[in-house]
Scaffold this active site. Structure first.
Site: not given
Ligand code: IPM
Ligand code: MG
Length: 359
Positions: A142, A247
């Site tokens: 990410y 995630d």
């Molecule tokens: C989470 C969400 C977020 C992430 C998004 C909204 C960026 O999916 O908090 O799990 O990927 O961390």
């Molecule tokens: Mg998420």
């Protein structure tokens, strides 16, 4: 004692669930003899609309000057067309990394009162479920290099998964310490049969385990873990994994409990300052309809009291109040049985506040 709390309502259902979470926080503060000073800040779509920046510099400063940050949710179709680094989600990722919140705690607890809401068979949850996903939050794919290029005349895109040993060690340390306080079982999830970053992950976690002789460490490939979570969720206690796997697996563990609307989270770093947000997203389809479940937000407040504010008694009161409200039949549409009458967001919040009064 007065705690400084930054509140970011965000987008979609963010403002309505945040309102309930804040009123529960204020009620618990009154009952436990402390107070909270709330400062609002902008993030995500709302920030883009007002400042053309998903994470205004001012928001980072306000957050850094506070004891804890609460966030509703960010994102929505309105901003989907923006370039990647201008999207609401980019603001959230940048906030997590600006505050160096590398460990994301996502507990999944199945409430007996909600047994029927879980998509899993009764027998799989008969002994209850209480697991904790510890997700690495400021590294990996990410945050790695990404981009577009041309390969043999056609469009190509790439994202990079890279981990420093120190990044793996610090989040694993948090997981080992939590496992020590719980059942003593820690499962590290990776894809070490394919990915080099996962091989480093596994080596690092294994080396660290020598410092935690009381914790029983196991390793699992992520594909198997995704399967085992629905085949036999009770085998897990604490799971530690990278940003992307965490995630995905945290959404999966959330739904096992009955609804994504029930799951809180805490994002922690090296200091007391933490960010507390529900695991669910901004749910634009039900935004403004008084239908969203505020429990994930309310339980996130309980985590804030426990991990950032050092008020575990207030945290315990909130958790009990949620349990009692559920036992007394309070249900938002996401956790109601077919045909069962459901409460709105506000009514659910009010019932939890009322339970606090009775405690
Ligand atoms: C989470 C969400 C977020 C992430 C998004 C909204 C960026 O999916 O908090 O799990 O990927 O961390
Ligand atoms: Mg998420």
């Amino acid at each position: 004692m007065t705690y400084k709390i930054t509140v970011i309502e965000g987008d979609g259902i963010g403002p309505e669930i945040t309102r309930q979470a804040v009123s529960v926080l204020q009620k618990a503060a009154g009952l436990c003899g402390f107070s909270v000073k709330i400062t609002k800040a902008l993030l995500g779509g709302e920030a883009i609309d007002q400042t053309e920046n998903p994470l205004p510099e001012e928001t980072i400063e306000i957050c850094k000057a506070s004891d804890a940050v609460f966030l509703g949710a960010v994102g929505g179709p309105k901003w989907d067309g923006l370039p990647g680094n201008m999207r609401p989600e980019a603001g959230l990722l940048k906030l997590r990394s600006s505050l160096e919140l590398f460990a994301n705690l996502r507990p999944a607890v199945a409430y007996p009162a909600l047994r029927a809401a879980s998509p899993l068979k009764d027998e799989l949850l008969k002994d209850g479920l209480d697991l904790l996903v510890v997700r690495e939050l400021t590294g990996g794919i990410y945050f790695g290099e990404r981009g577009r290029r041309h390969v043999n005349g056609e469009e190509a895109a790439f994202d990079t998964e890279e981990y420093l040993e120190s990044e793996i060690r610090r989040v694993s340390k948090v997981a080992f310490e939590l496992a020590e306080k719980r059942s003593g079982r820690l499962c590290s999830v990776d894809k070490a049969n394919v990915l080099e970053s996962s091989r480093l992950w596994r080596e690092t976690v294994t080396a660290l385990s020598k410092e935690y002789p009381e914790v029983l460490l196991s390793h699992m490939y992520v594909d198997n873990a995704a399967m085992q979570l629905i085949r036999n969720p009770g085998q897990f206690d604490v799971i530690v994994t990278n940003n992307m796997f965490g995630d995905i697996l945290s959404d999966e563990s959330a739904i096992i409990t009955g609804s994504l609307g029930m799951l809180p989270s805490a994002s922690l770093g090296g200091t007391q300052l933490g960010l507390y947000e529900p695991v669910h997203g901004s749910a634009p389809d039900i935004a403004g309809k008084d239908m969203a479940n505020p429990i994930a937000a309310i339980l996130s407040v309980a985590m804030m009291l426990k991990y950032s504010l050092g008020e575990p008694a207030a945290a315990g009161m909130i958790e009990k109040a949620v349990e009692h409200a559920l036992l007394s039949g309070a249900r938002t549409p996401d956790i109601a049985k077919a045909g069962e009458a459901a409460s709105g967001t506000r009514e659910m919040g009010e019932r939890i506040v009322k339970e606090l009064d009775l405690a």
